[in-house]
Design a protein around this motif. Sequence first.
Motif, PDB file in Angstrom:
ATOM      1  N   MET A 166       0.810  -1.221   0.000  1.00 41.34           N
ATOM      2  CA  MET A 166       0.000   0.000   0.000  1.00 41.34           C
ATOM      3  C   MET A 166       0.844   1.271   0.000  1.00 41.34           C
ATOM      4  N   LEU A 167       2.057   1.199   0.578  1.00 40.87           N
ATOM      5  CA  LEU A 167       2.805   2.422   0.868  1.00 40.87           C
ATOM      6  C   LEU A 167       4.055   2.649   0.023  1.00 40.87           C
ATOM      7  N   ILE A 168       4.529   1.657  -0.707  1.00 40.95           N
ATOM      8  CA  ILE A 168       5.739   1.906  -1.498  1.00 40.95           C
ATOM      9  C   ILE A 168       5.467   2.953  -2.577  1.00 40.95           C
ATOM     10  N   ARG A 169       6.523   3.673  -2.928  1.00 36.15           N
ATOM     11  CA  ARG A 169       6.447   4.696  -3.969  1.00 36.15           C
ATOM     12  C   ARG A 169       7.617   4.507  -4.936  1.00 36.15           C
ATOM     13  N   PRO A 170       7.452   4.911  -6.186  1.00 39.03           N
ATOM     14  CA  PRO A 170       8.578   4.810  -7.131  1.00 39.03           C
ATOM     15  C   PRO A 170       9.754   5.660  -6.658  1.00 39.03           C
ATOM     16  N   ALA A 171      10.951   5.247  -7.052  1.00 38.32           N
ATOM     17  CA  ALA A 171      12.152   5.985  -6.643  1.00 38.32           C
ATOM     18  C   ALA A 171      13.157   6.006  -7.779  1.00 38.32           C
ATOM     19  N   ASN A 172      13.872   7.114  -7.894  1.00 37.49           N
ATOM     20  CA  ASN A 172      15.026   7.168  -8.780  1.00 37.49           C
ATOM     21  C   ASN A 172      16.203   6.494  -8.072  1.00 37.49           C
ATOM     22  N   THR A 173      16.974   5.701  -8.805  1.00 41.13           N
ATOM     23  CA  THR A 173      18.091   4.992  -8.160  1.00 41.13           C
ATOM     24  C   THR A 173      19.375   5.805  -8.150  1.00 41.13           C
ATOM     25  N   PHE A 174      19.549   6.676  -9.129  1.00 41.51           N
ATOM     26  CA  PHE A 174      20.757   7.507  -9.232  1.00 41.51           C
ATOM     27  C   PHE A 174      22.034   6.680  -9.355  1.00 41.51           C
ATOM     28  N   THR A 175      21.891   5.431  -9.750  1.00 42.89           N
ATOM     29  CA  THR A 175      23.089   4.587  -9.903  1.00 42.89           C
ATOM     30  C   THR A 175      23.137   3.988 -11.295  1.00 42.89           C
ATOM     31  N   THR A 176      22.160   3.167 -11.635  1.00 41.36           N
ATOM     32  CA  THR A 176      22.182   2.495 -12.931  1.00 41.36           C
ATOM     33  C   THR A 176      21.876   3.482 -14.055  1.00 41.36           C
ATOM     34  N   ASN A 177      22.628   3.360 -15.135  1.00 43.36           N
ATOM     35  CA  ASN A 177      22.410   4.160 -16.349  1.00 43.36           C
ATOM     36  C   ASN A 177      22.431   5.664 -16.077  1.00 43.36           C
ATOM     37  N   ASN A 178      23.224   6.073 -15.115  1.00 45.08           N
ATOM     38  CA  ASN A 178      23.260   7.498 -14.788  1.00 45.08           C
ATOM     39  C   ASN A 178      24.694   7.893 -14.458  1.00 45.08           C
ATOM     40  N   THR A 179      25.498   7.997 -15.497  1.00 42.81           N
ATOM     41  CA  THR A 179      26.918   8.298 -15.296  1.00 42.81           C
ATOM     42  C   THR A 179      27.150   9.743 -14.882  1.00 42.81           C
ATOM     43  N   ASP A 180      26.122  10.594 -15.001  1.00 41.28           N
ATOM     44  CA  ASP A 180      26.286  12.000 -14.627  1.00 41.28           C
ATOM     45  C   ASP A 180      25.958  12.267 -13.163  1.00 41.28           C
ATOM     46  N   GLU A 181      25.488  11.255 -12.439  1.00 43.40           N
ATOM     47  CA  GLU A 181      25.156  11.446 -11.029  1.00 43.40           C
ATOM     48  C   GLU A 181      26.442  11.721 -10.251  1.00 43.40           C
ATOM     49  N   VAL A 182      26.550  12.936  -9.723  1.00 44.34           N
ATOM     50  CA  VAL A 182      27.810  13.407  -9.142  1.00 44.34           C
ATOM     51  C   VAL A 182      28.161  12.656  -7.869  1.00 44.34           C
ATOM     52  N   VAL A 183      27.229  12.590  -6.925  1.00 47.13           N
ATOM     53  CA  VAL A 183      27.536  12.017  -5.614  1.00 47.13           C
ATOM     54  C   VAL A 183      27.813  10.524  -5.711  1.00 47.13           C
ATOM     55  N   MET A 184      26.947   9.794  -6.380  1.00 50.23           N
ATOM     56  CA  MET A 184      27.078   8.334  -6.414  1.00 50.23           C
ATOM     57  C   MET A 184      28.288   7.869  -7.216  1.00 50.23           C
ATOM     58  N   ARG A 185      28.752   8.680  -8.162  1.00 51.90           N
ATOM     59  CA  ARG A 185      29.864   8.266  -9.026  1.00 51.90           C
ATOM     60  C   ARG A 185      31.211   8.853  -8.607  1.00 51.90           C
ATOM     61  N   ASP A 186      31.238   9.585  -7.504  1.00 49.87           N
ATOM     62  CA  ASP A 186      32.468  10.246  -7.069  1.00 49.87           C
ATOM     63  C   ASP A 186      33.330   9.268  -6.271  1.00 49.87           C
ATOM     64  N   GLU A 187      34.466   8.850  -6.827  1.00 51.85           N
ATOM     65  CA  GLU A 187      35.311   7.863  -6.150  1.00 51.85           C
ATOM     66  C   GLU A 187      36.070   8.455  -4.968  1.00 51.85           C
TER      67      GLU A 187
END
Length: 542
Positions: free
Chosen positions: A184-205
């Motif tokens: 009843m309560l789940i909502r869609p979410a962006n993952t910011f990981t897969t197929n998103n090479t421009d995501e700054v925070v998640m891709r910063d080594e």
Amino acid sequence: MEAASSEAKARRRHHQFVLVHGMCHGAWCWYKAATALRRAGHAVTAPDMAGCGAHPARVDEVRSFEDYSRPLLDAMAALPEGERVVLVAHSHGGYSVALAVERFPEKVAAAVFVTASMPAVGRPMAATSDELLAFVGPDFFLDSKELEQENPEIKGKPFIFGPNFMAQRLYHLSPPEDLTLGLMLIRPANTFTTNNTDEVVMRDEKLVTEERYGSARRVFVVVEEDRGIPAEFQRRMVAQSPGVEMEEIAGADHMVMLSQPQELVELLASSEPEARRRHHFVLVHGRCHGAWCWYKAATALLRAGHRATALDMAGCGAHPARLADVRSFEEYSRPLLDAVAALPEGERVVLVAHSHGGYSVALAAERFPEKVAAAVFVTASMPAVGRPMAVTSDKLLAFVGPDFFLDSKELEQENPEIKGKPFIFGPNSMTQRLYHLSPPEDLTLGLMLIRPANTFTTNNPDEVTMRDAKLLTEERYGSARRVFVVVEEDRGIPAEFQRRMVAQSPGVEVEEISGADHMVMLSRPQELVELLVRIANKCTSN
């Protein structure tokens, strides 16, 4: 004074927990755990990440992982100066918690990853997500779906779990009503990981650093029955982060806070982070070896904030005594006995014995039981109360047979006052019996550093300490907490004989380490360290 002490202790037991949910979920999934923690007197904050739970943002308004994690980051920034919280991450929430720890390490008493994504220092956080997806395979998510992205500025598509996936992978041990609530309560979410090479925070080594994120106390809670993040992958994440403590919860699914809420709460609140943080381990080597064989384990313990004292017994390792100078087992064990005797009043240590070092540890536990929090025998000789210690050695020799030691040798005794001949392991014996699963460089190190040793057991009926039937008493050695670590693949002290020793000592606790050879501290150092810390934590919480 006593009342004041009790009051102070009670205050210390009350912590502030910040509970961070996983993908598609919200603060609501913590409703059982939050209630139990508050009932126990703790403070609890369970924020909704942006676009999740009851948070007002829509998924197309959450443009980056920074935006997604903003509720947690703002809550941490708002903490009063000097206040420290226990961050608890579940599943995908591990990334947000890692980011918060990196930004505010001084405000984090501990970061607890409950079957959660735990990134490693010096790697992009997205690497952990990528590795998990590769591990589980493309069909893992069953009827979960990618949705159309309504905001063209956000790369990648929103994702939502499917009913079958939730029932089979996440909630299979949870009460049916909690699955219904979740659906009843789940909502869609962006993952910011897969197929998103421009995501700054998640891709910063360079995002998560040793100095900030790496300096925080981190605890990973392994959930063996989890089908959402398989236990094997959970342990891979732990292995990539030396110094992380490990706990386990049995009988839970991925939604631990719903399937085993009380067990989780007890684990979170069982002890004070500061009190559990540091222990003193005294590491005792086996025959012909020295303190050097603990170099990996000692480093990991020190890195995790513990004290590690690895001693050379007399005539071993870098100890200055010559073999002919060490006339008795008492003299051989003197470095350990002196170290324990010198401990300040009230300090208690965890004695860790390996192999032949079990006899020295048993002697120390008999002499100084009040200074021993636990005696851990890692595939070590563990003598029984009321019997000469040499009996254990004699029985092992009878068990393995005369040809067991291969090319090991007895040497000429240079000191006529010492009965029995010195002994040294041969290269084949070390390769085949002791180091067969250890890295080759550790075998090479061992061959370079072993020294001959007097055994003080075989062919030496005049050895007072080893032959004394009244040496080990129930009141002293027998009263110490003893833990035996069984190593199934050990070829030096076969597992069957290890279990015989345990059977002769009622009340001894048993743990196991798999995939290790006799030199556990070299072949499985991280697993050994995690086990030692768990044992020490139990000692201080009892």
